[in-house]
Structure formats: C-alpha cells, structure tokens
Design a protein around this motif. Structure first.
Motif, PDB file in Angstrom:
ATOM      1  N   LEU A  85       0.845  -1.186   0.000  1.00  0.00           N
ATOM      2  CA  LEU A  85       0.000   0.000   0.000  1.00  0.00           C
ATOM      3  C   LEU A  85       0.886   1.245   0.000  1.00  0.00           C
ATOM      4  O   LEU A  85       1.863   1.315   0.763  1.00  0.00           O
ATOM      5  CB  LEU A  85      -0.907   0.015   1.237  1.00  0.00           C
ATOM      6  CG  LEU A  85      -1.810  -1.197   1.433  1.00  0.00           C
ATOM      7  CD1 LEU A  85      -2.450  -1.178   2.814  1.00  0.00           C
ATOM      8  CD2 LEU A  85      -2.887  -1.232   0.347  1.00  0.00           C
ATOM      9  N   ASP A  86       0.540   2.223  -0.842  1.00  0.00           N
ATOM     10  CA  ASP A  86       1.376   3.416  -0.940  1.00  0.00           C
ATOM     11  C   ASP A  86       0.544   4.626  -1.337  1.00  0.00           C
ATOM     12  O   ASP A  86      -0.174   4.600  -2.335  1.00  0.00           O
ATOM     13  CB  ASP A  86       2.481   3.186  -1.979  1.00  0.00           C
ATOM     14  CG  ASP A  86       3.423   4.370  -2.074  1.00  0.00           C
ATOM     15  OD1 ASP A  86       3.904   4.841  -1.024  1.00  0.00           O
ATOM     16  OD2 ASP A  86       3.683   4.841  -3.200  1.00  0.00           O
ATOM     17  N   SER A  87       0.608   5.670  -0.519  1.00  0.00           N
ATOM     18  CA  SER A  87      -0.054   6.933  -0.861  1.00  0.00           C
ATOM     19  C   SER A  87       0.934   8.084  -0.723  1.00  0.00           C
ATOM     20  O   SER A  87       0.565   9.195  -0.340  1.00  0.00           O
ATOM     21  CB  SER A  87      -1.278   7.161   0.041  1.00  0.00           C
ATOM     22  OG  SER A  87      -0.891   7.313   1.395  1.00  0.00           O
ATOM     23  N   SER A  88       2.215   7.806  -1.004  1.00  0.00           N
ATOM     24  CA  SER A  88       3.258   8.821  -0.846  1.00  0.00           C
ATOM     25  C   SER A  88       3.067  10.005  -1.783  1.00  0.00           C
ATOM     26  O   SER A  88       3.624  11.081  -1.544  1.00  0.00           O
ATOM     27  CB  SER A  88       4.646   8.196  -1.063  1.00  0.00           C
ATOM     28  OG  SER A  88       4.720   7.559  -2.335  1.00  0.00           O
ATOM     29  N   ASP A  89       2.283   9.816  -2.862  1.00  0.00           N
ATOM     30  CA  ASP A  89       1.992  10.946  -3.750  1.00  0.00           C
ATOM     31  C   ASP A  89       0.937  11.864  -3.140  1.00  0.00           C
ATOM     32  O   ASP A  89       0.678  12.956  -3.658  1.00  0.00           O
ATOM     33  CB  ASP A  89       1.533  10.454  -5.125  1.00  0.00           C
ATOM     34  CG  ASP A  89       0.299   9.565  -5.042  1.00  0.00           C
ATOM     35  OD1 ASP A  89       0.111   8.914  -3.988  1.00  0.00           O
ATOM     36  OD2 ASP A  89      -0.471   9.511  -6.020  1.00  0.00           O
ATOM     37  N   ARG A  90       0.330  11.413  -2.026  1.00  0.00           N
ATOM     38  CA  ARG A  90      -0.658  12.221  -1.293  1.00  0.00           C
ATOM     39  C   ARG A  90      -0.279  12.173   0.191  1.00  0.00           C
ATOM     40  O   ARG A  90      -0.899  11.455   0.981  1.00  0.00           O
ATOM     41  CB  ARG A  90      -2.061  11.666  -1.517  1.00  0.00           C
ATOM     42  CG  ARG A  90      -2.551  11.772  -2.966  1.00  0.00           C
ATOM     43  CD  ARG A  90      -3.840  11.001  -3.215  1.00  0.00           C
ATOM     44  NE  ARG A  90      -3.624   9.563  -3.254  1.00  0.00           N
ATOM     45  CZ  ARG A  90      -4.200   8.704  -2.432  1.00  0.00           C
ATOM     46  NH1 ARG A  90      -5.020   9.120  -1.484  1.00  0.00           N
ATOM     47  NH2 ARG A  90      -3.963   7.411  -2.554  1.00  0.00           N
ATOM     48  N   PRO A  91       0.748  12.941   0.589  1.00  0.00           N
ATOM     49  CA  PRO A  91       1.309  12.829   1.947  1.00  0.00           C
ATOM     50  C   PRO A  91       0.317  13.078   3.081  1.00  0.00           C
ATOM     51  O   PRO A  91       0.548  12.623   4.204  1.00  0.00           O
ATOM     52  CB  PRO A  91       2.414  13.903   1.957  1.00  0.00           C
ATOM     53  CG  PRO A  91       2.702  14.189   0.531  1.00  0.00           C
ATOM     54  CD  PRO A  91       1.445  13.936  -0.228  1.00  0.00           C
TER      55      PRO A  91
END
Length: 241
Positions: A85-91
């Motif tokens: 899971l990754d939402s690093s483009d939406r900190p």
C-alpha cells in the motif's frame, strides 16, 4: 508450495481484490452478506499456495515391515499473500492507515455474528481475474503490517501487509466428506457490456442461471445493471437451472 510472481510483459492488468463477508448463520459454509471489497493498490508481487495430504500411520511393533499408510483426505488450502500500500503521492492522505485497519479487522469478531450468537470474524474470498486456484472461501489467520514511510503528521503513507488465509471447505454433491474441495461464491464488479445472462453463461455455462444471480442480489429489474455494481455470484452447487 506454489509461488506466483508478477512483472514485465506478464504483469496482470486485472486488479486483485479481497471480498470480506459476514460469516454465515447456522451450519452453512456459504459466506454471508458482503461487508466490503478490499481493492489492492498494486497486484501482489508474489503469493504462495500450499496444501497437504493427511495420511494415518498405524504402528505395528510385532511386524518387521511398516504397514501401508491410510489416506485420510486432503487438508484445506493455505495461502500467503503480500499487499503493498502506498499513498506517498498524497502525503496528507490516511488511506493506507484505513486500509491496514480494514485488514486487521478481518481477525475481529463481527457485530452481526455476536447478535446471532455465533461469534466469528469475517470470511473472505481472494480474487484475481481468472486465477481460479487462488479463489476459495477462507478465514484470515494472521495479518502482519510493516509501516515504512510516514507523512509529516506521523500518519503512515506506505505499508506492506502479509496475510495468511486458510480455506473453509464445503461439500458439493457427491463429494466424499473427507474431501476439502470447494466452489466459493465470488464478487463481480459490473463493467460495460455485462448482463445477467452473459454473466450466467460465463460462470455456469447456461444463460438460464441469470435468475440465481438476480435472487442472490435482490435484483427486481435485470435490465438495470449500472456499471460499478458489485454482484455476488453464487457457488455452482447453489444454482438450479
């Protein structure tokens, strides 16, 4: 143990999902109502599937040669799947936190099962396109989450979860009681061009089975099937043509 890894030209364009259901009431082995569908951010890089055969050995001390072992039946399947899971483009997003929480809840007893006086965590069905070997009704025995990146407020924005699934067997017609074979209900998300008749033909090989799909989803108007609708497709043994 079978392993599947993705990447390159063989990367699947079909998104893997985990359908999370209420446990059934009574002695049924068919999952209850759909609680939610967990959509993977990325398809698994690998997953493992294992199954064991149960053999009984009877000691015979008076006999020099060992007796022939007795086959008792296959054990239910087990599957390990990694979810990234990754939402690093939406900190500032808390989507990773919420998704991990929803997986952890698969090991908690549901309120409805408590009300029915049959306490149980949810039952799940993993689905990944036409990968039928990996599709079976199961319970989640463990969820291990590793958070590896955090936003400015301390909220995790990247995590890797390891899930262990254990098959919940059910008998089909003519099946030996010791067998663990299973045909599970699954969930289908409606796309353009879908109809109940086309789904019935694809799933059961008979367009007349559309009525079973309609009944399972309380559909009054079979011509009104909006894109994105989630349909529960009954197991083959539940369908009467």
């Amino acid at each position: 143990m079978a392993k599947s890894s993705g990447g390159g030209a063989g990367k699947s364009l079909v998104r893997a999902t985990l359908a999370i259901h209420e446990p059934p009431v009574g002695t049924s082995t068919t999952p209850g109502g759909l609680i939610r569908t967990f959509d993977f951010d990325f398809n698994p890089a690998q997953l493992s599937i294992g199954r064991r055969a149960h053999w009984k050995m009877t000691p015979a001390p008076a006999v020099r040669d060992s007796p022939i072992p007795e086959f008792m039946g296959p054990e239910p399947r087990e599957m390990g799947v990694e979810i990234f899971l990754d939402s690093s483009d939406r900190p500032s997003s808390n989507s990773v936190l919420r998704k991990v929480d929803s997986l952890l809840e698969c090991c908690q007893v549901t309120a409805k099962s408590i009300a029915a006086k049959q306490p149980s965590p949810p039952w799940v069905v993993f689905q990944w396109g036409s990968f039928s070997t990996a599709r079976f009704t199961a319970y989640v025995s463990s969820v291990d989450a590793t958070y590896s990146l955090f936003g400015t407020t301390g909220v995790p924005i990247r995590a890797t979860c390891q899930l262990k699934l254990h098959e919940i067997p059910s008998r089909t017609k003519g099946q030996n009681p010791t067998s663990g074979a299973l045909t599970a209900r699954r969930v289908h998300r409606v796309v353009a061009g879908d109809s109940l008749q086309s789904l019935a033909w694809r799933e059961y090989g008979d367009t007349a089975a559309w009525r079973a799909i309609a009944e399972a989803n309380a559909i009054d108007d079979p011509t009104a099937l909006p894109n994105g609708t989630q349909l529960v497709l009954p197991a083959a043994e539940e369908v009467r043509f």
